[in-house]
Motif scaffolding. Structure first.
Motif, PDB file in Angstrom:
ATOM      1  N   ALA A  28       2.964  10.822   0.022  1.00 46.31           N
ATOM      2  CA  ALA A  28       3.314   9.514   0.585  1.00 46.31           C
ATOM      3  C   ALA A  28       4.544   9.606   1.477  1.00 46.31           C
ATOM      4  O   ALA A  28       4.590   9.008   2.564  1.00 46.31           O
ATOM      5  CB  ALA A  28       3.553   8.517  -0.546  1.00 46.31           C
ATOM      6  N   ILE A  29       5.535  10.363   1.041  1.00 49.71           N
ATOM      7  CA  ILE A  29       6.752  10.515   1.838  1.00 49.71           C
ATOM      8  C   ILE A  29       6.462  11.264   3.127  1.00 49.71           C
ATOM      9  O   ILE A  29       6.964  10.917   4.207  1.00 49.71           O
ATOM     10  CB  ILE A  29       7.845  11.223   1.015  1.00 49.71           C
ATOM     11  CG1 ILE A  29       8.300  10.315  -0.136  1.00 49.71           C
ATOM     12  CG2 ILE A  29       9.041  11.586   1.897  1.00 49.71           C
ATOM     13  CD1 ILE A  29       9.220  11.000  -1.127  1.00 49.71           C
ATOM     14  N   ALA A  30       5.633  12.290   3.046  1.00 47.01           N
ATOM     15  CA  ALA A  30       5.259  13.047   4.245  1.00 47.01           C
ATOM     16  C   ALA A  30       4.520  12.157   5.239  1.00 47.01           C
ATOM     17  O   ALA A  30       4.784  12.195   6.452  1.00 47.01           O
ATOM     18  CB  ALA A  30       4.394  14.238   3.847  1.00 47.01           C
ATOM     19  N   LYS A  31       3.603  11.329   4.739  1.00 49.69           N
ATOM     20  CA  LYS A  31       2.847  10.420   5.604  1.00 49.69           C
ATOM     21  C   LYS A  31       3.764   9.379   6.228  1.00 49.69           C
ATOM     22  O   LYS A  31       3.656   9.069   7.423  1.00 49.69           O
ATOM     23  CB  LYS A  31       1.747   9.732   4.782  1.00 49.69           C
ATOM     24  CG  LYS A  31       0.905   8.748   5.587  1.00 49.69           C
ATOM     25  CD  LYS A  31      -0.150   8.094   4.703  1.00 49.69           C
ATOM     26  CE  LYS A  31      -0.968   7.075   5.480  1.00 49.69           C
ATOM     27  NZ  LYS A  31      -1.980   6.409   4.613  1.00 49.69           N
ATOM     28  N   PHE A  32       4.682   8.852   5.449  1.00 51.62           N
ATOM     29  CA  PHE A  32       5.612   7.818   5.899  1.00 51.62           C
ATOM     30  C   PHE A  32       6.500   8.345   7.031  1.00 51.62           C
ATOM     31  O   PHE A  32       6.876   7.598   7.936  1.00 51.62           O
ATOM     32  CB  PHE A  32       6.461   7.364   4.711  1.00 51.62           C
ATOM     33  CG  PHE A  32       7.290   6.131   4.956  1.00 51.62           C
ATOM     34  CD1 PHE A  32       6.717   4.949   5.386  1.00 51.62           C
ATOM     35  CD2 PHE A  32       8.655   6.150   4.730  1.00 51.62           C
ATOM     36  CE1 PHE A  32       7.489   3.818   5.593  1.00 51.62           C
ATOM     37  CE2 PHE A  32       9.437   5.029   4.920  1.00 51.62           C
ATOM     38  CZ  PHE A  32       8.854   3.854   5.365  1.00 51.62           C
ATOM     39  N   ASN A  33       6.817   9.614   6.975  1.00 53.09           N
ATOM     40  CA  ASN A  33       7.728  10.226   7.956  1.00 53.09           C
ATOM     41  C   ASN A  33       7.006  11.113   8.974  1.00 53.09           C
ATOM     42  O   ASN A  33       7.667  11.875   9.685  1.00 53.09           O
ATOM     43  CB  ASN A  33       8.784  11.045   7.227  1.00 53.09           C
ATOM     44  CG  ASN A  33       9.809  10.191   6.518  1.00 53.09           C
ATOM     45  OD1 ASN A  33      10.724   9.664   7.128  1.00 53.09           O
ATOM     46  ND2 ASN A  33       9.635  10.034   5.196  1.00 53.09           N
ATOM     47  N   GLN A  59       0.831  -1.204   0.000  1.00 57.62           N
ATOM     48  CA  GLN A  59       0.000   0.000   0.000  1.00 57.62           C
ATOM     49  C   GLN A  59       0.864   1.252   0.000  1.00 57.62           C
ATOM     50  O   GLN A  59       0.537   2.247  -0.669  1.00 57.62           O
ATOM     51  CB  GLN A  59      -0.922   0.007   1.219  1.00 57.62           C
ATOM     52  CG  GLN A  59      -1.901   1.168   1.252  1.00 57.62           C
ATOM     53  CD  GLN A  59      -2.805   1.198   0.025  1.00 57.62           C
ATOM     54  OE1 GLN A  59      -3.492   0.215  -0.270  1.00 57.62           O
ATOM     55  NE2 GLN A  59      -2.813   2.315  -0.710  1.00 57.62           N
ATOM     56  N   GLN A  60       1.973   1.215   0.719  1.00 57.84           N
ATOM     57  CA  GLN A  60       2.884   2.361   0.740  1.00 57.84           C
ATOM     58  C   GLN A  60       3.441   2.638  -0.656  1.00 57.84           C
ATOM     59  O   GLN A  60       3.578   3.797  -1.057  1.00 57.84           O
ATOM     60  CB  GLN A  60       4.021   2.094   1.727  1.00 57.84           C
ATOM     61  CG  GLN A  60       3.570   2.122   3.175  1.00 57.84           C
ATOM     62  CD  GLN A  60       4.584   1.509   4.121  1.00 57.84           C
ATOM     63  OE1 GLN A  60       5.507   0.814   3.707  1.00 57.84           O
ATOM     64  NE2 GLN A  60       4.419   1.771   5.409  1.00 57.84           N
ATOM     65  N   TYR A  61       3.724   1.588  -1.388  1.00 60.02           N
ATOM     66  CA  TYR A  61       4.244   1.759  -2.747  1.00 60.02           C
ATOM     67  C   TYR A  61       3.173   2.338  -3.667  1.00 60.02           C
ATOM     68  O   TYR A  61       3.446   3.236  -4.478  1.00 60.02           O
ATOM     69  CB  TYR A  61       4.741   0.423  -3.292  1.00 60.02           C
ATOM     70  CG  TYR A  61       5.426   0.516  -4.631  1.00 60.02           C
ATOM     71  CD1 TYR A  61       6.552   1.317  -4.808  1.00 60.02           C
ATOM     72  CD2 TYR A  61       4.955  -0.218  -5.722  1.00 60.02           C
ATOM     73  CE1 TYR A  61       7.184   1.396  -6.041  1.00 60.02           C
ATOM     74  CE2 TYR A  61       5.585  -0.145  -6.949  1.00 60.02           C
ATOM     75  CZ  TYR A  61       6.701   0.662  -7.104  1.00 60.02           C
ATOM     76  OH  TYR A  61       7.327   0.749  -8.329  1.00 60.02           O
TER      77      TYR A  61
END
Length: 248
Positions: A239-244, A227-229
């Motif tokens: 996506a990067i902001a959410k991941f971090n 899902q992250q991909y």
């Protein structure tokens, strides 16, 4: 790819994902050899699984040559290599971070070691009617985690190498190249990352690896990584902001 009655090498097989994968593959009727640089841990793991082991520091070029010689002599039917050995440092970039030294260690184990081992084992793998190289990368291979900055760099490099290798070997060999991208897994190595509280059991990764190989899924996502991909492809910045989130 039929993952039964295969002879398989798993690096970093003394614990974590490597151990769980070796255990799973043995139960599926395969001959598994594990390698690692800690003799005591490796011997204990091999005895528990009833399999063979070879002590090898994959960052040492001479040790890798010795490993390959042993494999060519005693396991000439080796057809699957699983590059699992890895290290990572939890820290943030900035003044005094000593990022160069941390990155050097991470790249030696997470990138240069699998590249070296693959190249040295290609002649043996090419002799088999069906063979595979499996690189264990990470969900940070497609977007960085700010508290694993240079680990993310190394896994991104391994991802790129896997893609190039897959395309290259597809032209004139029977060797398939798989990449496994797990999300957080509960192992000794992830304690500083919250693995005990939030990580998936290594057995989950092992099952996904086995199923992915059987189904010829060249990119195998474990846990939230799929899902992250998908989120990253849809909107990289978000996506990067959410991941971090909460980490910077």
């Amino acid at each position: 790819m039929n993952i039964t009655n295969k002879t398989i090498l798993v690096t970093g097989g003394g614990s974590g994902i490597g151990y769980a994968t070796a255990k799973f593959l043995v139960k599926k009727g395969n001959k598994v050899i594990i390698s690692g640089r800690n003799p005591e841990k490796l011997k204990k793991a091999a005895l528990a699984l009833g399999i063979d082991y070879i002590v090898c520091d994959v960052t040492d070029a001479d040790a890798v040559k010795s490993l390959v010689t042993k494999l060519e002599t005693a396991y000439c039917d080796l057809s699957i290599l699983i590059n699992n050995a890895g290290i990572g440092f939890v820290y943030k970039l900035g003044e005094g971070a000593n990022a160069v030294e941390k990155a050097r260690q991470e790249f030696e184990t997470n990138y240069f070691a699998p590249v070296r081992l693959i190249e040295n084992l290609l002649p043996l793998l090419k002799k088999q009617p069906e063979a595979a190289i499996v690189n264990i990368s990470s969900n940070v291979a497609f977007h960085p985690l700010v508290v694993l900055p240079t680990y993310s760099d190394a896994k991104t490099a391994l991802h790129s190498h896997s893609v190039a290798l897959r395309l290259t070997l597809s032209t004139d060999t029977n060797i398939k190249v798989f990449e496994v991208m797990p999300s957080l897994i509960n192992t000794e190595a992830t304690k500083d990352m919250g693995g005990e509280q939030h990580g998936l059991p290594p057995a989950v990764a092992a099952a996904d690896i086995y199923n992915g190989l059987n189904e010829d899924r060249y990119e195998i996502f474990v846990g939230e990584a799929g899902q992250q991909y998908a989120d990253y492809l849809a909107d990289p910045k978000a996506a990067i902001a959410k991941f971090n989130q909460g980490l910077y």
